[in-house]
Design a protein around this motif. Structure first.
Motif, PDB file in Angstrom:
ATOM      1  N   LEU A 121       3.771  -3.283 -13.441  1.00  0.00           N
ATOM      2  CA  LEU A 121       3.351  -2.619 -12.204  1.00  0.00           C
ATOM      3  C   LEU A 121       1.870  -2.307 -12.323  1.00  0.00           C
ATOM      4  CD1 LEU A 121       6.240  -0.021 -11.793  1.00  0.00           C
ATOM      5  CD2 LEU A 121       6.085  -2.302 -10.806  1.00  0.00           C
ATOM      6  N   LEU A 122       1.088  -2.718 -11.340  1.00  0.00           N
ATOM      7  CA  LEU A 122      -0.352  -2.502 -11.343  1.00  0.00           C
ATOM      8  C   LEU A 122      -0.736  -1.600 -10.179  1.00  0.00           C
ATOM      9  CD1 LEU A 122      -1.363  -6.243 -11.847  1.00  0.00           C
ATOM     10  CD2 LEU A 122      -1.220  -4.486 -13.624  1.00  0.00           C
ATOM     11  N   GLY A 123      -1.526  -0.576 -10.455  1.00  0.00           N
ATOM     12  CA  GLY A 123      -2.066   0.291  -9.416  1.00  0.00           C
ATOM     13  C   GLY A 123      -3.544  -0.008  -9.261  1.00  0.00           C
ATOM     14  N   VAL A 124      -3.956  -0.386  -8.053  1.00  0.00           N
ATOM     15  CA  VAL A 124      -5.321  -0.829  -7.788  1.00  0.00           C
ATOM     16  C   VAL A 124      -5.943   0.081  -6.736  1.00  0.00           C
ATOM     17  CG1 VAL A 124      -6.728  -2.761  -6.941  1.00  0.00           C
ATOM     18  CG2 VAL A 124      -4.681  -3.213  -8.328  1.00  0.00           C
ATOM     19  N   ASP A 125      -7.173   0.524  -6.986  1.00  0.00           N
ATOM     20  CA  ASP A 125      -7.906   1.339  -6.021  1.00  0.00           C
ATOM     21  C   ASP A 125      -8.173   0.488  -4.782  1.00  0.00           C
ATOM     22  OD1 ASP A 125     -10.255   2.466  -4.594  1.00  0.00           O
ATOM     23  OD2 ASP A 125     -10.259   3.904  -6.254  1.00  0.00           O
ATOM     24  N   ALA A 126      -7.738   0.958  -3.625  1.00  0.00           N
ATOM     25  CA  ALA A 126      -7.855   0.188  -2.390  1.00  0.00           C
ATOM     26  C   ALA A 126      -9.301   0.038  -1.930  1.00  0.00           C
ATOM     27  CB  ALA A 126      -7.031   0.855  -1.280  1.00  0.00           C
ATOM     28  N   MET A 184       0.861  -1.168   0.000  1.00  0.00           N
ATOM     29  CA  MET A 184       0.000   0.000   0.000  1.00  0.00           C
ATOM     30  C   MET A 184       0.904   1.227   0.000  1.00  0.00           C
ATOM     31  SD  MET A 184      -3.126   1.218   0.267  1.00  0.00           S
ATOM     32  CE  MET A 184      -4.310   0.313   1.213  1.00  0.00           C
ATOM     33  N   GLN A 185       0.667   2.134  -0.955  1.00  0.00           N
ATOM     34  CA  GLN A 185       1.414   3.381  -1.005  1.00  0.00           C
ATOM     35  C   GLN A 185       0.465   4.507  -1.370  1.00  0.00           C
ATOM     36  OE1 GLN A 185       4.800   3.277  -3.593  1.00  0.00           O
ATOM     37  NE2 GLN A 185       5.939   1.884  -2.292  1.00  0.00           N
ATOM     38  N   ASN A 186       0.396   5.507  -0.513  1.00  0.00           N
ATOM     39  CA  ASN A 186      -0.421   6.699  -0.765  1.00  0.00           C
ATOM     40  C   ASN A 186      -1.864   6.353  -1.127  1.00  0.00           C
ATOM     41  OD1 ASN A 186       1.908   8.290  -0.372  1.00  0.00           O
ATOM     42  ND2 ASN A 186       2.492   8.005  -2.506  1.00  0.00           N
ATOM     43  N   GLY A 187      -2.465   5.408  -0.423  1.00  0.00           N
ATOM     44  CA  GLY A 187      -3.853   5.044  -0.643  1.00  0.00           C
ATOM     45  C   GLY A 187      -4.101   4.163  -1.854  1.00  0.00           C
ATOM     46  N   MET A 188      -3.040   3.762  -2.547  1.00  0.00           N
ATOM     47  CA  MET A 188      -3.169   2.913  -3.737  1.00  0.00           C
ATOM     48  C   MET A 188      -2.463   1.592  -3.459  1.00  0.00           C
ATOM     49  SD  MET A 188      -4.203   2.953  -7.047  1.00  0.00           S
ATOM     50  CE  MET A 188      -4.022   4.503  -7.896  1.00  0.00           C
ATOM     51  N   LEU A 189      -3.093   0.486  -3.880  1.00  0.00           N
ATOM     52  CA  LEU A 189      -2.447  -0.814  -3.785  1.00  0.00           C
ATOM     53  C   LEU A 189      -1.560  -0.987  -5.011  1.00  0.00           C
ATOM     54  CD1 LEU A 189      -5.627  -2.780  -2.737  1.00  0.00           C
ATOM     55  CD2 LEU A 189      -3.673  -2.313  -1.274  1.00  0.00           C
ATOM     56  N   LEU A 190      -0.288  -1.249  -4.810  1.00  0.00           N
ATOM     57  CA  LEU A 190       0.661  -1.412  -5.898  1.00  0.00           C
ATOM     58  C   LEU A 190       1.134  -2.861  -5.939  1.00  0.00           C
ATOM     59  CD1 LEU A 190       2.796   1.818  -5.422  1.00  0.00           C
ATOM     60  CD2 LEU A 190       0.908   1.440  -6.998  1.00  0.00           C
ATOM     61  N   VAL A 191       0.997  -3.480  -7.111  1.00  0.00           N
ATOM     62  CA  VAL A 191       1.434  -4.860  -7.293  1.00  0.00           C
ATOM     63  C   VAL A 191       2.533  -4.869  -8.343  1.00  0.00           C
ATOM     64  CG1 VAL A 191       0.763  -7.204  -7.929  1.00  0.00           C
ATOM     65  CG2 VAL A 191      -0.885  -5.711  -6.784  1.00  0.00           C
ATOM     66  N   THR A 192       3.642  -5.514  -8.028  1.00  0.00           N
ATOM     67  CA  THR A 192       4.747  -5.673  -8.970  1.00  0.00           C
ATOM     68  C   THR A 192       4.832  -7.134  -9.378  1.00  0.00           C
ATOM     69  OG1 THR A 192       5.974  -3.891  -7.879  1.00  0.00           O
ATOM     70  CG2 THR A 192       7.232  -5.372  -9.313  1.00  0.00           C
ATOM     71  N   LEU A 193       4.759  -7.363 -10.693  1.00  0.00           N
ATOM     72  CA  LEU A 193       4.950  -8.699 -11.249  1.00  0.00           C
ATOM     73  C   LEU A 193       6.288  -8.677 -11.980  1.00  0.00           C
ATOM     74  CD1 LEU A 193       1.419  -9.212 -12.845  1.00  0.00           C
ATOM     75  CD2 LEU A 193       2.188  -9.983 -10.607  1.00  0.00           C
ATOM     76  N   GLN A 194       7.259  -9.410 -11.480  1.00  0.00           N
ATOM     77  CA  GLN A 194       8.607  -9.426 -12.059  1.00  0.00           C
ATOM     78  C   GLN A 194       8.854 -10.769 -12.724  1.00  0.00           C
ATOM     79  OE1 GLN A 194      11.112  -6.788 -11.673  1.00  0.00           O
ATOM     80  NE2 GLN A 194      12.032  -7.990 -13.307  1.00  0.00           N
ATOM     81  N   SER A 195       9.159 -10.759 -14.012  1.00  0.00           N
ATOM     82  CA  SER A 195       9.409 -11.998 -14.745  1.00  0.00           C
ATOM     83  C   SER A 195      10.617 -12.714 -14.155  1.00  0.00           C
ATOM     84  CB  SER A 195       9.666 -11.692 -16.224  1.00  0.00           C
ATOM     85  OG  SER A 195      10.045 -12.870 -16.896  1.00  0.00           O
ATOM     86  N   VAL A 196      10.501 -14.030 -14.006  1.00  0.00           N
ATOM     87  CA  VAL A 196      11.638 -14.808 -13.509  1.00  0.00           C
ATOM     88  C   VAL A 196      12.298 -15.598 -14.629  1.00  0.00           C
ATOM     89  CG1 VAL A 196      10.820 -14.981 -11.131  1.00  0.00           C
ATOM     90  CG2 VAL A 196      10.114 -16.707 -12.786  1.00  0.00           C
ATOM     91  N   ASP A 197      11.661 -15.606 -15.825  1.00  0.00           N
ATOM     92  CA  ASP A 197      12.230 -16.379 -16.928  1.00  0.00           C
ATOM     93  C   ASP A 197      12.748 -15.510 -18.072  1.00  0.00           C
ATOM     94  OD1 ASP A 197       9.916 -15.524 -18.134  1.00  0.00           O
ATOM     95  OD2 ASP A 197       9.051 -17.510 -18.385  1.00  0.00           O
TER      96      ASP A 197
END
Length: 194
Positions: free
Chosen positions: A144-149, A123-136
Motif C-alpha cells: 500500500l502506497l500513500g502519495v501526497d496529492a 483518493m482518500q482524505n487528501g492522500m492518493l492511495l495505491v494498492t499493489l496486490q500480488s497475483v502470483d
C-alpha cells in the motif's frame, strides 16, 4: 438543496489510474534525486504485535541509497549492499541486484512490484492511495502506497509479507537535489570497526 445533493458523496473515494500515478511518483523521485528524507518503520507480526521499530535518514539516487538509523545502517552503491546491525556489531554484504538488497529502496519497490500486480488507486482524505496486490503469490503479498496529492511524493508504504506480518514505513521531510559526499552510498567499515 445543493448541500443535500452532495451528502451521498461524502466518503466516496475517487477511482484513479494507478499506472499513471505510479509513473508520476517515479518521475518525481528521479527528478528530486539525489534526495534525502526522514525514514521510520515499524515491523509487525501477523497478529499486529510490534516486533521492531527504528528511524533515521534515507538518501536515494536511482539504484543507490543509504539508510542510517538508530539500530541499523544500510548502504547500497548500486553494486554492493552493506547492512550493519548495531546490536550484534556485524556487517552483512549482499549483491545489490538481489531482491533482498533492493527491497529497501522505495524506487525499486514501486518500479518492480507493480509488474505482476493488480493495481488500484483512489483518493482518500487528501492522500492518493495505491494498492499493489500480488497475483502470483510471491513473498510480498501486497504493498500500500500513500502519495501526497499535491507533489506526487511518496509518504507512506505498508508492505505485507506472506505469512510474516507487515512493515509500515513513513517518509517525511524531503530535501531534494542534494549534494552528497562521493562515499555516502558506501559502508564506512573503517568507522564501524573502530
Amino acid at each position: 438543496m445543493k448541500l443535500l445533493l452532495l451528502l451521498p458523496f461524502v466518503g466516496f473515494s475517487q477511482q484513479l489510474d494507478a499506472d499513471a500515478l505510479l509513473d508520476k511518483v517515479v518521475e518525481t523521485m528521479k527528478n528530486d534525486a539525489p534526495l534525502q528524507m526522514d525514514y521510520s518503520y515499524t515491523v509487525y507480526d501477523d497478529d499486529g504485535t510490534v516486533l521492531l521499530k527504528d528511524k533515521g535518514v534515507m538518501r536515494l539516487e536511482g539504484n543507490r541509497y543509504s539508510l542510517v538509523m538508530d539500530k541499523m545502517g544500510v548502504w547500497c552503491d548500486g553494486e554492493t549492499q552493506w547492512s550493519y546491525m548495531l546490536d550484534i556489531d556485524e556487517v552483512y554484504i549482499t549483491d545489490a541486484a538481489s531482491d533482498e538488497a533492493q527491497n529497501l529502496s522505495p524506487l525499486f519497490i514501486i518500479e518492480n512490484y507493480r509488474k505482476g500486480c493488480s493495481k488500484k488507486a483512489e483518493m482518500q482524505n487528501g492522500m492518493l492511495l495505491v494498492t499493489l496486490q500480488s497475483v502470483d503469490g510471491g513473498e510480498i503479498e501486497k504493498v500500500l502506497l500513500g502519495v501526497d496529492a499535491e507533489d506526487n511524493r511518496l509518504k507512506t508504504m505498508t508492505i505485507f509479507m506472506a505469512g510474516q506480518g507487515y512493515i509500515d514505513v513513513l517518509l517525511d521531510k524531503y530535501q531534494i537535489n542534494c549534494i552528497f559526499a562521493s562515499d555516502v552510498y558506501k559502508c564506512p567499515i573503517e568507522e564501524l570497526d573502530a
